[in-house]
Design a protein around this motif. Sequence first.
Motif, PDB file in Angstrom:
ATOM      1  N   LEU A   1       0.832  -1.196   0.000  1.00  0.00           N
ATOM      2  CA  LEU A   1       0.000   0.000   0.000  1.00  0.00           C
ATOM      3  C   LEU A   1       0.871   1.252   0.000  1.00  0.00           C
ATOM      4  CD1 LEU A   1      -2.676   1.523   0.214  1.00  0.00           C
ATOM      5  CD2 LEU A   1      -2.580   1.191   2.696  1.00  0.00           C
ATOM      6  N   ILE A   2       1.892   1.263   0.835  1.00  0.00           N
ATOM      7  CA  ILE A   2       2.773   2.437   0.895  1.00  0.00           C
ATOM      8  C   ILE A   2       3.413   2.699  -0.461  1.00  0.00           C
ATOM      9  CG2 ILE A   2       4.907   3.358   1.896  1.00  0.00           C
ATOM     10  CD1 ILE A   2       4.170   1.836   4.476  1.00  0.00           C
ATOM     11  N   GLU A   3       3.907   1.637  -1.118  1.00  0.00           N
ATOM     12  CA  GLU A   3       4.532   1.817  -2.428  1.00  0.00           C
ATOM     13  C   GLU A   3       3.515   2.308  -3.452  1.00  0.00           C
ATOM     14  OE1 GLU A   3       7.712   1.823  -2.885  1.00  0.00           O
ATOM     15  OE2 GLU A   3       7.977   1.231  -0.773  1.00  0.00           O
ATOM     16  N   GLY A   4       2.290   1.826  -3.337  1.00  0.00           N
ATOM     17  CA  GLY A   4       1.247   2.291  -4.233  1.00  0.00           C
ATOM     18  C   GLY A   4       0.964   3.777  -4.040  1.00  0.00           C
ATOM     19  N   LEU A   5       0.945   4.219  -2.790  1.00  0.00           N
ATOM     20  CA  LEU A   5       0.722   5.638  -2.492  1.00  0.00           C
ATOM     21  C   LEU A   5       1.900   6.486  -2.946  1.00  0.00           C
ATOM     22  CD1 LEU A   5      -0.878   5.347   1.067  1.00  0.00           C
ATOM     23  CD2 LEU A   5      -2.042   5.735  -1.111  1.00  0.00           C
ATOM     24  N   VAL A   6       3.110   5.973  -2.770  1.00  0.00           N
ATOM     25  CA  VAL A   6       4.299   6.692  -3.231  1.00  0.00           C
ATOM     26  C   VAL A   6       4.241   6.885  -4.745  1.00  0.00           C
ATOM     27  CG1 VAL A   6       6.799   6.515  -3.584  1.00  0.00           C
ATOM     28  CG2 VAL A   6       5.817   6.050  -1.332  1.00  0.00           C
ATOM     29  N   ALA A   7       3.820   5.838  -5.464  1.00  0.00           N
ATOM     30  CA  ALA A   7       3.704   5.945  -6.915  1.00  0.00           C
ATOM     31  C   ALA A   7       2.694   7.025  -7.295  1.00  0.00           C
ATOM     32  CB  ALA A   7       3.286   4.599  -7.508  1.00  0.00           C
ATOM     33  N   MET A   8       1.608   7.120  -6.554  1.00  0.00           N
ATOM     34  CA  MET A   8       0.613   8.156  -6.829  1.00  0.00           C
ATOM     35  C   MET A   8       1.163   9.540  -6.528  1.00  0.00           C
ATOM     36  SD  MET A   8      -2.761   6.254  -5.216  1.00  0.00           S
ATOM     37  CE  MET A   8      -3.955   7.524  -5.683  1.00  0.00           C
ATOM     38  N   ALA A   9       1.919   9.643  -5.441  1.00  0.00           N
ATOM     39  CA  ALA A   9       2.439  10.945  -5.008  1.00  0.00           C
ATOM     40  C   ALA A   9       3.523  11.469  -5.934  1.00  0.00           C
ATOM     41  CB  ALA A   9       2.974  10.843  -3.586  1.00  0.00           C
ATOM     42  N   THR A  10       4.305  10.579  -6.513  1.00  0.00           N
ATOM     43  CA  THR A  10       5.458  11.003  -7.320  1.00  0.00           C
ATOM     44  C   THR A  10       5.179  10.976  -8.813  1.00  0.00           C
ATOM     45  OG1 THR A  10       6.339   8.736  -7.301  1.00  0.00           O
ATOM     46  CG2 THR A  10       7.095  10.239  -5.566  1.00  0.00           C
ATOM     47  N   ASP A  11       3.980  10.527  -9.203  1.00  0.00           N
ATOM     48  CA  ASP A  11       3.640  10.442 -10.628  1.00  0.00           C
ATOM     49  C   ASP A  11       3.562  11.834 -11.249  1.00  0.00           C
ATOM     50  OD1 ASP A  11       2.666   9.201 -13.074  1.00  0.00           O
ATOM     51  OD2 ASP A  11       0.743  10.110 -12.547  1.00  0.00           O
ATOM     52  N   ARG A  12       4.230  11.992 -12.362  1.00  0.00           N
ATOM     53  CA  ARG A  12       4.223  13.284 -13.068  1.00  0.00           C
ATOM     54  C   ARG A  12       3.719  13.110 -14.499  1.00  0.00           C
ATOM     55  NH1 ARG A  12       4.607  14.206  -8.585  1.00  0.00           N
ATOM     56  NH2 ARG A  12       6.149  15.453  -7.418  1.00  0.00           N
ATOM     57  N   THR A  13       2.952  12.060 -14.718  1.00  0.00           N
ATOM     58  CA  THR A  13       2.446  11.788 -16.062  1.00  0.00           C
ATOM     59  C   THR A  13       1.544  12.916 -16.550  1.00  0.00           C
ATOM     60  OG1 THR A  13       2.479   9.401 -15.668  1.00  0.00           O
ATOM     61  CG2 THR A  13       1.106  10.191 -17.481  1.00  0.00           C
ATOM     62  N   ARG A  14       1.832  13.378 -17.741  1.00  0.00           N
ATOM     63  CA  ARG A  14       0.916  14.309 -18.408  1.00  0.00           C
ATOM     64  C   ARG A  14       0.346  13.549 -19.605  1.00  0.00           C
ATOM     65  NH1 ARG A  14      -0.623  19.539 -18.764  1.00  0.00           N
ATOM     66  NH2 ARG A  14      -1.239  20.279 -20.830  1.00  0.00           N
ATOM     67  N   GLY A  15      -0.798  12.917 -19.380  1.00  0.00           N
ATOM     68  CA  GLY A  15      -1.359  12.038 -20.397  1.00  0.00           C
ATOM     69  C   GLY A  15      -2.120  12.777 -21.478  1.00  0.00           C
ATOM     70  N   TRP A  16      -2.553  12.008 -22.489  1.00  0.00           N
ATOM     71  CA  TRP A  16      -3.273  12.591 -23.616  1.00  0.00           C
ATOM     72  C   TRP A  16      -4.548  13.301 -23.188  1.00  0.00           C
ATOM     73  CZ3 TRP A  16      -8.214  11.018 -24.032  1.00  0.00           C
ATOM     74  CH2 TRP A  16      -8.567   9.786 -23.484  1.00  0.00           C
ATOM     75  N   TRP A  17      -5.117  12.867 -22.052  1.00  0.00           N
ATOM     76  CA  TRP A  17      -6.380  13.464 -21.587  1.00  0.00           C
ATOM     77  C   TRP A  17      -6.228  14.940 -21.230  1.00  0.00           C
ATOM     78  CZ3 TRP A  17      -3.808   9.318 -19.488  1.00  0.00           C
ATOM     79  CH2 TRP A  17      -3.051   9.576 -18.341  1.00  0.00           C
ATOM     80  N   GLU A  18      -4.995  15.375 -20.963  1.00  0.00           N
ATOM     81  CA  GLU A  18      -4.777  16.786 -20.630  1.00  0.00           C
ATOM     82  C   GLU A  18      -5.091  17.695 -21.819  1.00  0.00           C
ATOM     83  OE1 GLU A  18      -4.268  18.179 -17.815  1.00  0.00           O
ATOM     84  OE2 GLU A  18      -4.012  16.347 -16.638  1.00  0.00           O
ATOM     85  N   ASP A  19      -5.106  17.129 -23.026  1.00  0.00           N
ATOM     86  CA  ASP A  19      -5.473  17.922 -24.202  1.00  0.00           C
ATOM     87  C   ASP A  19      -6.914  18.420 -24.114  1.00  0.00           C
ATOM     88  OD1 ASP A  19      -2.980  17.243 -25.156  1.00  0.00           O
ATOM     89  OD2 ASP A  19      -3.699  15.722 -26.565  1.00  0.00           O
ATOM     90  N   TYR A  20      -7.710  17.771 -23.251  1.00  0.00           N
ATOM     91  CA  TYR A  20      -9.129  18.103 -23.155  1.00  0.00           C
ATOM     92  C   TYR A  20      -9.459  18.933 -21.912  1.00  0.00           C
ATOM     93  CZ  TYR A  20      -9.505  14.610 -26.815  1.00  0.00           C
ATOM     94  OH  TYR A  20      -9.352  13.914 -27.985  1.00  0.00           O
ATOM     95  N   ARG A  21      -8.451  19.294 -21.143  1.00  0.00           N
ATOM     96  CA  ARG A  21      -8.719  20.088 -19.935  1.00  0.00           C
ATOM     97  C   ARG A  21      -9.258  21.457 -20.335  1.00  0.00           C
ATOM     98  NH1 ARG A  21      -8.027  18.910 -15.031  1.00  0.00           N
ATOM     99  NH2 ARG A  21      -6.611  17.173 -15.507  1.00  0.00           N
ATOM    100  N   GLY A  22     -10.358  21.840 -19.723  1.00  0.00           N
ATOM    101  CA  GLY A  22     -11.003  23.104 -20.072  1.00  0.00           C
ATOM    102  C   GLY A  22     -11.946  22.986 -21.254  1.00  0.00           C
TER     103      GLY A  22
END
Length: 284
Positions: free
Chosen positions: A72-93
Motif C-alpha cells: 500500500l505504501i509503495e502504491g501511495l508513493v507511486a501516486m504521489a510522485t507520478d508526473r504523467t501528463r497524459g493525452w487526456w490533458e489535451d481536453y482540460r477546459g
Amino acid sequence: MPRRRQPTARQERLGVELRKLREAAGLKAREAATLIGSDSAQMSQMESGVAGVSEGRLRSLAAHYSCEDQELIEGLVAMATDRTRGWWEDYRGKLPTPFLDIAELEHHATYRLDVEFLNVPGLLQTEDYAQGVFSYRVPELPRAETRLRVEHRMRRRDAIEGPAVMPYKAVIHEAALRIRVGDRAAARTQLTRVLELSEADHITVRVIPFDLDDFGGAWSTMMYAGGAVPKLDTVVRDSGANGTAFVDSEAQLGAFRTLFRKIEAVSLEPERSRDFIHRLTKEL
C-alpha cells in the motif's frame, strides 16, 4: 509544494488514503502535522489533494501511523510522485473534469471490470455508436462538444488496444447488444467489433441473455478499475443528475467485487457468448 486549483480524482484519492491512515492511527490532523513539522492547514490541503506530498513526507507519515502494509505504501508513493501528463490533458477546459479523471484512472489501472445493461461498454464502442450515445444527451450539446466527447472516447480505447494493455472483462446484457444506437449497418459493425476484440488474450466478453432465470441484478451497472493493491481499487458509477461518482471505501469495493463475481457466474461462458453475439449479428 504549490497549491492546486483543481486536483484530479487521482490526487484527491491520495489525500483520502492519507486521511484514512491517520484516522486509523487515532491521530487528529494537528497532531499528525506536528510529527512532520507542518501545521493543520497544510495537512488539510494534503488530505484534500489541494497540495501534493513528497515521497519522504509520505513515508514519514506512514511510519508515524504505524502502517506496515508495504505494498500500500509503495502504491501511495507511486501516486504521489507520478508526473504523467497524459493525452487526456489535451481536453482540460474543453470537457467536464470527470472525463479526464476516468481516462487517467484507466491509464493507471491494473485491470478493468465492466457490467453494462443498456449500452455497449465505452471501451468497446465504435465511433458511430459513441456518436449516437452522445447525440441523445438532453439538453443537446453543441456539435463541437459532441465531437470532442466522441474523440475522447475513441482515445480511451488505448487502454485495451494500445502498447500497454490491461486485462479487461466485460459482462454485457442482451438488451445492450440488441438496442440499435444507429441503423442496422451501424449495429452490425458494433457487434462485429465486440466479437473481434473478444478474441484478444487480455479481453473477456460474457453475455447475460434475456432468458436467464432468477436474475435480479439489472441495477448493477459498474466500471471497476484495479489499483496497485485492492485497497486502491476504484468503482466509477453514473449517479445521474449528481454526475459521476468515484467509490473508494474498502467495504464498498469488497461489495462490488462480490457483485461482479455473482454476475459473472451466471453469464454465458466466453465461447458461448461469442456464438450468441454472432447469432445476433446474423439477425441484422
